[in-house]
Design a protein around this motif. Structure first.
Motif, PDB file in Angstrom:
ATOM      1  N   MET A   1       0.849  -1.169   0.000  1.00  0.00           N
ATOM      2  CA  MET A   1       0.000   0.000   0.000  1.00  0.00           C
ATOM      3  C   MET A   1       0.899   1.238   0.000  1.00  0.00           C
ATOM      4  SD  MET A   1      -2.987   1.187   2.648  1.00  0.00           S
ATOM      5  CE  MET A   1      -2.077   0.834   4.108  1.00  0.00           C
ATOM      6  N   PRO A   2       0.898   1.989  -1.096  1.00  0.00           N
ATOM      7  CA  PRO A   2       1.732   3.183  -1.164  1.00  0.00           C
ATOM      8  C   PRO A   2       1.225   4.281  -0.215  1.00  0.00           C
ATOM      9  CG  PRO A   2       0.906   2.562  -3.350  1.00  0.00           C
ATOM     10  CD  PRO A   2       0.228   1.699  -2.346  1.00  0.00           C
ATOM     11  N   ILE A   3       2.151   4.980   0.399  1.00  0.00           N
ATOM     12  CA  ILE A   3       1.812   6.085   1.307  1.00  0.00           C
ATOM     13  C   ILE A   3       2.527   7.331   0.806  1.00  0.00           C
ATOM     14  CG2 ILE A   3       2.058   6.956   3.660  1.00  0.00           C
ATOM     15  CD1 ILE A   3       1.920   4.052   4.613  1.00  0.00           C
ATOM     16  N   THR A   4       1.820   8.457   0.809  1.00  0.00           N
ATOM     17  CA  THR A   4       2.424   9.722   0.419  1.00  0.00           C
ATOM     18  C   THR A   4       2.139  10.771   1.485  1.00  0.00           C
ATOM     19  OG1 THR A   4       0.481  10.434  -0.829  1.00  0.00           O
ATOM     20  CG2 THR A   4       2.149   9.219  -2.039  1.00  0.00           C
ATOM     21  N   LYS A   5       2.876  11.858   1.401  1.00  0.00           N
ATOM     22  CA  LYS A   5       2.722  12.960   2.343  1.00  0.00           C
ATOM     23  C   LYS A   5       2.193  14.181   1.599  1.00  0.00           C
ATOM     24  CE  LYS A   5       5.702  14.323   5.865  1.00  0.00           C
ATOM     25  NZ  LYS A   5       7.048  14.679   6.351  1.00  0.00           N
ATOM     26  N   ILE A   6       1.339  14.959   2.247  1.00  0.00           N
ATOM     27  CA  ILE A   6       0.827  16.194   1.665  1.00  0.00           C
ATOM     28  C   ILE A   6       1.747  17.328   2.098  1.00  0.00           C
ATOM     29  CG2 ILE A   6      -1.105  17.807   1.587  1.00  0.00           C
ATOM     30  CD1 ILE A   6      -2.954  15.431   2.179  1.00  0.00           C
ATOM     31  N   THR A   7       2.170  18.149   1.126  1.00  0.00           N
ATOM     32  CA  THR A   7       3.048  19.273   1.431  1.00  0.00           C
ATOM     33  C   THR A   7       2.251  20.435   2.023  1.00  0.00           C
ATOM     34  OG1 THR A   7       2.785  20.389  -0.698  1.00  0.00           O
ATOM     35  CG2 THR A   7       4.477  18.652  -0.568  1.00  0.00           C
ATOM     36  N   ALA A   8       2.959  21.464   2.458  1.00  0.00           N
ATOM     37  CA  ALA A   8       2.315  22.659   3.000  1.00  0.00           C
ATOM     38  C   ALA A   8       1.436  23.341   1.957  1.00  0.00           C
ATOM     39  CB  ALA A   8       3.373  23.636   3.510  1.00  0.00           C
ATOM     40  N   LYS A   9       1.735  23.124   0.674  1.00  0.00           N
ATOM     41  CA  LYS A   9       0.932  23.689  -0.412  1.00  0.00           C
ATOM     42  C   LYS A   9      -0.217  22.780  -0.822  1.00  0.00           C
ATOM     43  CE  LYS A   9       4.540  26.487  -2.527  1.00  0.00           C
ATOM     44  NZ  LYS A   9       5.191  26.799  -3.810  1.00  0.00           N
ATOM     45  N   GLY A  10      -0.435  21.678  -0.105  1.00  0.00           N
ATOM     46  CA  GLY A  10      -1.525  20.764  -0.425  1.00  0.00           C
ATOM     47  C   GLY A  10      -1.212  19.825  -1.575  1.00  0.00           C
ATOM     48  N   GLN A  11       0.049  19.675  -1.913  1.00  0.00           N
ATOM     49  CA  GLN A  11       0.446  18.825  -3.032  1.00  0.00           C
ATOM     50  C   GLN A  11       0.941  17.477  -2.527  1.00  0.00           C
ATOM     51  OE1 GLN A  11       3.447  21.392  -4.657  1.00  0.00           O
ATOM     52  NE2 GLN A  11       1.982  22.468  -5.961  1.00  0.00           N
ATOM     53  N   THR A  12       0.865  16.486  -3.395  1.00  0.00           N
ATOM     54  CA  THR A  12       1.390  15.164  -3.088  1.00  0.00           C
ATOM     55  C   THR A  12       1.858  14.517  -4.382  1.00  0.00           C
ATOM     56  OG1 THR A  12       0.978  13.106  -1.887  1.00  0.00           O
ATOM     57  CG2 THR A  12      -0.800  13.904  -3.294  1.00  0.00           C
ATOM     58  N   THR A  13       2.628  13.476  -4.269  1.00  0.00           N
ATOM     59  CA  THR A  13       3.070  12.700  -5.419  1.00  0.00           C
ATOM     60  C   THR A  13       2.170  11.492  -5.557  1.00  0.00           C
ATOM     61  OG1 THR A  13       5.353  13.397  -5.095  1.00  0.00           O
ATOM     62  CG2 THR A  13       5.007  11.392  -6.384  1.00  0.00           C
ATOM     63  N   VAL A  14       1.707  11.229  -6.767  1.00  0.00           N
ATOM     64  CA  VAL A  14       0.916  10.027  -7.014  1.00  0.00           C
ATOM     65  C   VAL A  14       1.911   8.890  -7.234  1.00  0.00           C
ATOM     66  CG1 VAL A  14      -0.807   8.938  -8.489  1.00  0.00           C
ATOM     67  CG2 VAL A  14      -0.934  11.398  -8.050  1.00  0.00           C
ATOM     68  N   PRO A  15       1.894   7.890  -6.382  1.00  0.00           N
ATOM     69  CA  PRO A  15       2.864   6.805  -6.501  1.00  0.00           C
ATOM     70  C   PRO A  15       2.793   6.101  -7.866  1.00  0.00           C
ATOM     71  CG  PRO A  15       1.727   6.695  -4.397  1.00  0.00           C
ATOM     72  CD  PRO A  15       1.011   7.712  -5.230  1.00  0.00           C
ATOM     73  N   ARG A  16       3.926   5.584  -8.287  1.00  0.00           N
ATOM     74  CA  ARG A  16       4.047   4.904  -9.573  1.00  0.00           C
ATOM     75  C   ARG A  16       2.996   3.818  -9.747  1.00  0.00           C
ATOM     76  NH1 ARG A  16       9.545   2.823  -9.939  1.00  0.00           N
ATOM     77  NH2 ARG A  16      10.018   4.968 -10.449  1.00  0.00           N
TER      78      ARG A  16
END
Length: 75
Positions: A1-16
C-alpha cells in the motif's frame, strides 16, 4: 500500500503503482470523489467527461434564480 505525504501547499506525489493502475501520466486530470463516510476515491478523468461537463455547465444557470432556490430548497 503506497503512502504519500501532503506538502504545505496541499500537493502530493501520485505513486508509480497508482499512476499505472489509473493509466495516468503527465497532463492527465484526476477526479477526487469523497463519500459520505469520508473515504476518497480517485480516477483519471476521461476526455469525454470533460466535454460532457463543459456542455452541461452551460445549461445549469437557468435554474439559479431566487425563485428556484426557494422552490427546491428542501429537496
Amino acid at each position: 500500500m503506497p503512502i504519500t505525504k501532503i506538502t504545505a501547499k496541499g500537493q502530493t506525489t501520485v505513486p508509480r503503482e497508482v499512476r499505472a493502475a489509473l493509466q495516468a501520466g503527465p497532463g492527465d486530470l484526476l477526479v477526487w470523489e469523497v463519500g459520505p463516510d469520508g473515504t476518497a476515491t480517485v480516477r483519471r478523468l476521461q476526455p469525454l467527461d470533460v466535454e460532457y461537463l463543459r456542455a452541461l455547465e452551460g445549461t445549469l444557470n437557468e435554474w439559479a434564480s431566487p425563485a428556484d432556490e426557494e422552490a427546491y430548497r428542501d429537496l
